[in-house]
Every structure is written in C-alpha cells, then in structure tokens.
Design an enzyme around this catalytic site. Structure first.
Site, PDB file in Angstrom:
ATOM      1  N   ASP A  76      42.276  32.036  37.333  1.00 52.18           N
ATOM      2  CA  ASP A  76      42.164  32.198  35.881  1.00 52.18           C
ATOM      3  C   ASP A  76      41.477  31.003  35.233  1.00 52.18           C
ATOM      4  O   ASP A  76      41.645  29.869  35.681  1.00 52.18           O
ATOM      5  CB  ASP A  76      43.577  32.365  35.295  1.00 52.18           C
ATOM      6  CG  ASP A  76      43.532  32.762  33.831  1.00 52.18           C
ATOM      7  OD1 ASP A  76      42.498  33.288  33.377  1.00 52.18           O
ATOM      8  OD2 ASP A  76      44.538  32.530  33.135  1.00 52.18           O
ATOM      9  N   ASN A 111      41.101  44.742  33.973  1.00 51.69           N
ATOM     10  CA  ASN A 111      39.834  44.055  33.690  1.00 51.69           C
ATOM     11  C   ASN A 111      38.694  45.002  33.317  1.00 51.69           C
ATOM     12  O   ASN A 111      37.667  44.565  32.789  1.00 51.69           O
ATOM     13  CB  ASN A 111      39.407  43.169  34.875  1.00 51.69           C
ATOM     14  CG  ASN A 111      40.209  41.888  34.982  1.00 51.69           C
ATOM     15  OD1 ASN A 111      40.358  41.323  36.065  1.00 51.69           O
ATOM     16  ND2 ASN A 111      40.752  41.397  33.870  1.00 51.69           N
TER      17      ASN A 111
HETATM   18  C1  FPP Z   1      39.976  35.319  35.024  1.00 51.69           C
HETATM   19  O1  FPP Z   1      39.378  34.325  34.209  1.00 51.69           O
HETATM   20  C2  FPP Z   1      39.062  35.635  36.114  1.00 51.69           C
HETATM   21  C3  FPP Z   1      38.583  36.867  36.404  1.00 51.69           C
HETATM   22  C4  FPP Z   1      38.908  38.074  35.630  1.00 51.69           C
HETATM   23  C5  FPP Z   1      37.637  37.061  37.517  1.00 51.69           C
HETATM   24  C6  FPP Z   1      37.885  36.245  38.748  1.00 51.69           C
HETATM   25  C7  FPP Z   1      36.643  36.255  39.544  1.00 51.69           C
HETATM   26  C8  FPP Z   1      36.126  35.217  40.217  1.00 51.69           C
HETATM   27  C9  FPP Z   1      36.793  33.922  40.396  1.00 51.69           C
HETATM   28  C10 FPP Z   1      34.789  35.260  40.842  1.00 51.69           C
HETATM   29  C11 FPP Z   1      34.421  36.397  41.667  1.00 51.69           C
HETATM   30  C12 FPP Z   1      35.316  36.754  42.772  1.00 51.69           C
HETATM   31  C13 FPP Z   1      34.863  37.198  43.946  1.00 51.69           C
HETATM   32  C14 FPP Z   1      35.811  37.752  44.925  1.00 51.69           C
HETATM   33  C15 FPP Z   1      33.459  37.106  44.307  1.00 51.69           C
HETATM   34  P1  FPP Z   1      39.057  34.680  32.692  1.00 51.69           P
HETATM   35  O2  FPP Z   1      37.701  35.251  32.611  1.00 51.69           O
HETATM   36  O3  FPP Z   1      40.139  35.570  32.153  1.00 51.69           O
HETATM   37  O4  FPP Z   1      39.119  33.257  32.034  1.00 51.69           O
HETATM   38  P2  FPP Z   1      39.662  32.918  30.587  1.00 51.69           P
HETATM   39  O5  FPP Z   1      41.138  33.251  30.585  1.00 51.69           O
HETATM   40  O6  FPP Z   1      39.423  31.453  30.467  1.00 51.69           O
HETATM   41  O7  FPP Z   1      38.863  33.725  29.599  1.00 51.69           O
END
Ligand code: FPP
Length: 254
Positions: free
Chosen positions: A29, A77
């Site tokens: 996250d 998501n």
């Molecule tokens: C949450 O951070 C993260 C995600 C919804 C995506 C996680 C994906 C990756 C780390 C990269 C891709 C993975 C693979 C397997 C290639 P957020 O976007 O909710 O962050 P925020 O809370 O700061 O907005």
C-alpha cells in the site's frame, strides 16, 4: 526458522537471532501517495511499487521465507478510474514476462490466488504461463493475490462445500474448520505467520481474512515503494519478539 542478523543496542551493532516467518503476507500500500509526493501520476507509483516487489522477493528469498503472499489487486480495485486499472493490468503483464528470468535465478515459483477465472483472457493467460513455467522452482513461492477478496474466497469455499453436500458426497454434520480451509483457493499454502502493511493504515482491507486468524500484524509508516531491506528486517525483529499463543498460554505461564 531462525537466522543470525545484526541489531542495534545502545547504538552499538550486536548480533541477534532473527525468527523468520515461514509464510509472510504483504499489503503493498502507498503507491499513490508515493507518486503524489513527487508530483507524478499514480501509475508511476505503481511502477515503483512493482520494482520494489522484485527487491522484496530477493530479500525474502535470502532470509529464508518460504511463502510470500502479496496483495496486488483486490476485487474492489476495479472501482478505480479506468486508466489506473488499465495501467495496473499492463504492469502486471510486463512484470511477469520481463522479470521471469530473475525469478528463475532466485528459484521462485509463482502462483496466483483470487478470482482468476473472471479476469480478462490476456491476464488469465499470463497467470497460467507464469505458474506453468515456474512449477519446478522450490526456493520460495511468490503468491500473487490478484482480483482477490478474502470474503469472496470464503464464499467460494462455502459454495464448493454446498455442492458436495448437494451431490451427497458430504454430510452437513461433518463440515468443520478444516473443510472450509481445504476449499480455499490455495489450501496447501500455510497461513501467514506475519502480515506487513506499509504506509500507515491499520486494517486488513479484505486480505487473507480466513488465513490471518492468528497472524501477527506489523504496520509501518513507510510507503510501499520505499519499503526496503531495513524495514523488512525491522518487521522480522518485531516478529521475533512476539509471543504467539494461538489462544493458549505463553511458555512462562504454563
Ligand atoms: C495500493 O496502493 C496498491 C495497489 C492497489 C496496487 C499494488 C500493485 C503493485 C505494487 C505493483 C504491481 C504488482 C505486480 C504484481 C506487478 P494505493 O494505490 O492504494 O496507494 P495510496 O493508498 O497511497 O493511494
């Protein structure tokens, strides 16, 4: 599993024995906030997050973790803007195509957990290919939770069990916790000993709900793309100090 590491006591480096979780869960996250701080688009944060996943795999493999489950895309998501979802899907495809030689070198087997059947065909194909070509690797398993929801996983298990009852293959009285666990997506993967959540939130967000019943939780303010070896070691240090009782008494109390 225990290994020797170096800790800090009164500012001096001292040797310490670290207990390493066999099964580790990580909620990746903070990509969006990482990008915002740098005035970059959210997709740049996800790209940095994917780079960091490579480092995590290497570090966990070196530490002797056997199962690493990462939360990459939840069933919720899909509610993000189309361009972000599409950037995440592209990144996913690119990651497993480009990075596979490095995973091979590290002896990492790749598996996916989640509602994989209902993913777009090109993503399903990447999952299948990734699992197939890494089947023989046995140093560590990387389990990618993709289109994953803990509640959906439990519902899915219940549906399979109901079908067995309907077919006359199972008596209602014989359903127990093991029946539910045996019908989860990957029943052979041990429950996580430790779940790490970077970027400050203190919740599970529908990650491994059944499996986390007795998991130790560790949260860090560090945003996921910045969560490196130092933070991982800090989490293992905290885990080493935990007294896991599984509802019983600690050794001293017995
Ligand atoms: C949450 O951070 C993260 C995600 C919804 C995506 C996680 C994906 C990756 C780390 C990269 C891709 C993975 C693979 C397997 C290639 P957020 O976007 O909710 O962050 P925020 O809370 O700061 O907005």
């Amino acid at each position: 599993m225990a290994i020797l590491g170096f800790g800090k006591k009164n500012g001096n480096e001292t040797e310490e024995t670290l207990k390493i979780p066999v099964s580790l869960g990580v909620i990746m996250d903070g990509n969006g906030r990482w990008a915002k701080k740098r005035m970059l688009p959210r997709s740049a944060g996800h790209r940095a997050g994917a780079e960091n996943l490579k480092a995590l795999c290497r570090n966990c493999g070196n530490y002797g973790v056997k199962y690493l489950t990462v939360y990459a895309f939840s069933t919720e998501n899909w509610n993000r803007p189309d361009d972000e979802v599409s950037a995440l899907m592209d990144l996913f495809v690119e990651f497993f195509d480009r990075y596979d030689p490095e995973l091979e070198q590290e002896g990492i087997r790749v598996r996916f957990t989640g509602d994989i059947e209902n993913l777009p065909d090109r993503i399903k194909a990447v999952c299948k290919k990734g699992e197939e070509r890494s089947k023989h690797r046995d140093r560590m398993q990387l389990i990618v939770a993709f289109n994953y929801g803990g509640r959906r996983e439990i519902v899915n298990s219940c549906q399979k069990i109901a079908q067995m009852v309907k077919n006359g293959d199972l008596n209602v009285e014989d359903i127990d916790e093991k029946t539910i666990a045996d019908n989860l997506y990957l029943p052979d993967v041990p429950d996580p000993d430790l779940i790490i959540r970077p970027s400050g939130e203190q919740r599970l967000s529908n990650f491994l709900l059944w499996e986390s019943a007795y998991s130790e939780l560790w949260v860090s303010d560090c945003l996921w793309p910045d969560f490196g070896l130092e933070e991982l070691t800090e989490a293992f240090r905290a885990y080493t100090r935990r007294d896991r009782r599984f509802g019983g008494l600690s050794k001293e109390e017995k």
